[in-house]
Design an enzyme around this catalytic site. Structure first.
Site, PDB file in Angstrom:
ATOM      1  N   GLU A   1       4.078   4.429  -1.399  1.00  0.00           N
ATOM      2  CA  GLU A   1       4.995   3.938  -2.437  1.00  0.00           C
ATOM      3  C   GLU A   1       6.361   3.693  -1.778  1.00  0.00           C
ATOM      4  O   GLU A   1       6.960   4.618  -1.218  1.00  0.00           O
ATOM      5  CB  GLU A   1       5.153   4.885  -3.639  1.00  0.00           C
ATOM      6  CG  GLU A   1       3.882   5.106  -4.434  1.00  0.00           C
ATOM      7  CD  GLU A   1       3.268   3.824  -5.001  1.00  0.00           C
ATOM      8  OE1 GLU A   1       4.004   2.849  -5.243  1.00  0.00           O
ATOM      9  OE2 GLU A   1       2.040   3.793  -5.180  1.00  0.00           O
ATOM     10  N   SER A   2       6.863   2.439  -1.885  1.00  0.00           N
ATOM     11  CA  SER A   2       8.002   2.061  -1.053  1.00  0.00           C
ATOM     12  C   SER A   2       9.268   2.911  -1.234  1.00  0.00           C
ATOM     13  O   SER A   2       9.849   3.343  -0.237  1.00  0.00           O
ATOM     14  CB  SER A   2       8.299   0.563  -1.183  1.00  0.00           C
ATOM     15  OG  SER A   2       8.674   0.203  -2.491  1.00  0.00           O
TER      16      SER A   2
ATOM     17  N   LYS B   1      -9.600  -4.896   2.619  1.00  0.00           N
ATOM     18  CA  LYS B   1      -9.039  -3.649   3.144  1.00  0.00           C
ATOM     19  C   LYS B   1     -10.095  -2.784   3.834  1.00  0.00           C
ATOM     20  O   LYS B   1     -11.186  -2.578   3.281  1.00  0.00           O
ATOM     21  CB  LYS B   1      -8.406  -2.857   1.993  1.00  0.00           C
ATOM     22  CG  LYS B   1      -7.232  -3.574   1.361  1.00  0.00           C
ATOM     23  CD  LYS B   1      -6.879  -2.990  -0.002  1.00  0.00           C
ATOM     24  CE  LYS B   1      -5.903  -3.914  -0.727  1.00  0.00           C
ATOM     25  NZ  LYS B   1      -5.765  -3.597  -2.131  1.00  0.00           N
TER      26      LYS B   1
ATOM     27  N   CYS C   1       4.901  -8.819   2.943  1.00  0.00           N
ATOM     28  CA  CYS C   1       5.016  -8.014   1.719  1.00  0.00           C
ATOM     29  C   CYS C   1       6.455  -7.499   1.560  1.00  0.00           C
ATOM     30  O   CYS C   1       6.958  -6.775   2.427  1.00  0.00           O
ATOM     31  CB  CYS C   1       4.050  -6.831   1.769  1.00  0.00           C
ATOM     32  SG  CYS C   1       4.281  -5.669   0.407  1.00  0.00           S
TER      33      CYS C   1
ATOM     34  N   VAL D   1       0.582  -1.309   0.391  1.00  0.00           N
ATOM     35  CA  VAL D   1       1.490  -0.992   1.497  1.00  0.00           C
ATOM     36  C   VAL D   1       2.911  -0.992   0.924  1.00  0.00           C
ATOM     37  O   VAL D   1       3.144  -1.629  -0.112  1.00  0.00           O
ATOM     38  CB  VAL D   1       1.368  -2.032   2.640  1.00  0.00           C
ATOM     39  CG1 VAL D   1       0.018  -1.914   3.324  1.00  0.00           C
ATOM     40  CG2 VAL D   1       1.595  -3.471   2.170  1.00  0.00           C
TER      41      VAL D   1
END
Length: 240
Positions: A84-85, A58, A31, A71
C-alpha cells in the site's frame, strides 16, 4: 547483478532473497502508486533494487507476498513485506530517518495526512476523465467536479503562502501527490487547472526537482503506455 527492468510475469522464476544492505521494491514502471515509493527511495538515497511486475499476468510468487496483487511492495533482506503506497512511504521514512521527508511537528504531520485523505478522493477523477474520453463518453460533469477539487488544492497553497504543500521545501506530501500531475497532460485534464495559479506554480517547481526528474517519464511515453493499457494490451516494457 541488478534485476532486469523488464516486467516479470507468471512464467518468470521467483527472485532470490533480498541482498543484505538493500531493500527491494516490486513495482511497475508506469504505475503512479509505485512511483510514490520510487520518489521516496530516491529522495532518501536508499540503496534498493527494483523488480517490475506484469500486472496482467502476475507471478504466483508475487501474489504470495501481496495477495491483492498491487504495487508498490517493499521486501527487506529479512523477508518482511510491506505494501500500500502511503504505508510503504511511511515505513521508509521511519526506517531511513537520515533525510526526513515528514515534519517533526505532530500537527504538521497530521495536516499532511488530512491533505492526503482529501487527495485520495481526487485521484479517481484522473481516471474517470481520461478513460471516459478514450471511450468517447461525456465527461463534462466529472470535469466540473475535478476542477472544483483541484481548486481546493490551489486554495490550500494560497492560504499557506508556500511553494510546496508542506512548506518552502519539498516534503512527503508533495511526492505522494505528484505522480498524477506528471500525467495531467496525458490524461487530458490540464485544461481543468486553468484557474489554479498556485497549483500550476507548484507543478513548475516539482518539475525542477532532481528526484522528480530522476523518476519521471515524458508525456509521450505515458501516452504510449496508457493507449496500450486502454487497448487491453499494456506495454509494460515500453522504451526498454
Amino acid at each position: 547483478m541488478a534485476p532486469s527492468p523488464k516486467c516479470q510475469g507468471k512464467a518468470c522464476p521467483a527472485p532470490g532473497p533480498v541482498p543484505n544492505g538493500l531493500i527491494r521494491l516490486y513495482s511497475m514502471r508506469f504505475c503512479p502508486f509505485a512511483q510514490r515509493a520510487r520518489l521516496v527511495l530516491t529522495a532518501k538515497g536508499v540503496k534498493h533494487e527494483i523488480i517490475n511486475i506484469n500486472l496482467k499476468d502476475k507471478p504466483d510468487w508475487f501474489l504470495a507476498k501481496n495477495p491483492s496483487g498491487t504495487v508498490p511492495v517493499l521486501e527487506t533482506s529479512s523477508g518482511q513485506v510491506i505494501y500500500e503506497s502511503p504505508i510503504t512511504c511511511e515505513y521508509l521514512e521511519e526506517v531511513y530517518p537520515e533525510k526526513k521527508l515528514l515534519p517533526s511537528d505532530p500537527f504538521e504531520r497530521a495536516q499532511q495526512k488530512m491533505l492526503l485523505e482529501h487527495y485520495s478522493k481526487v485521484i479517481p477523477y484522473f481516471y474517470k476523465i481520461s478513460m471516459g474520453k478514450k471511450r468517447g463518453e461525456d465527461v463534462s460533469a466529472a470535469e466540473v467536479e475535478f476542477t472544483e477539487k483541484v481548486s481546493q488544492l490551489n486554495e490550500f497553497l494560497a492560504k499557506k503562502k508556500t511553494k510546496y504543500f508542506g512548506g518552502d521545501s519539498i516534503t512527503m506530501i508533495d511526492y505522494l501527490i505528484w505522480p498524477w500531475f506528471e500525467r495531467a497532460e496525458m490524461m487530458g485534464v490540464k485544461h481543468c487547472l486553468a484557474n489554479t495559479p498556485e497549483l500550476r506554480k507548484w507543478i513548475e517547481c516539482m518539475l525542477e526537482d532532481p528526484v522528480v526528474k530522476a523518476t519521471m517519464f515524458s508525456t509521450e511515453d505515458h501516452k504510449v503506455f496508457f493507449n496500450s493499457y486502454m487497448d487491453g494490451k499494456p506495454n509494460y516494457d515500453h522504451g526498454l
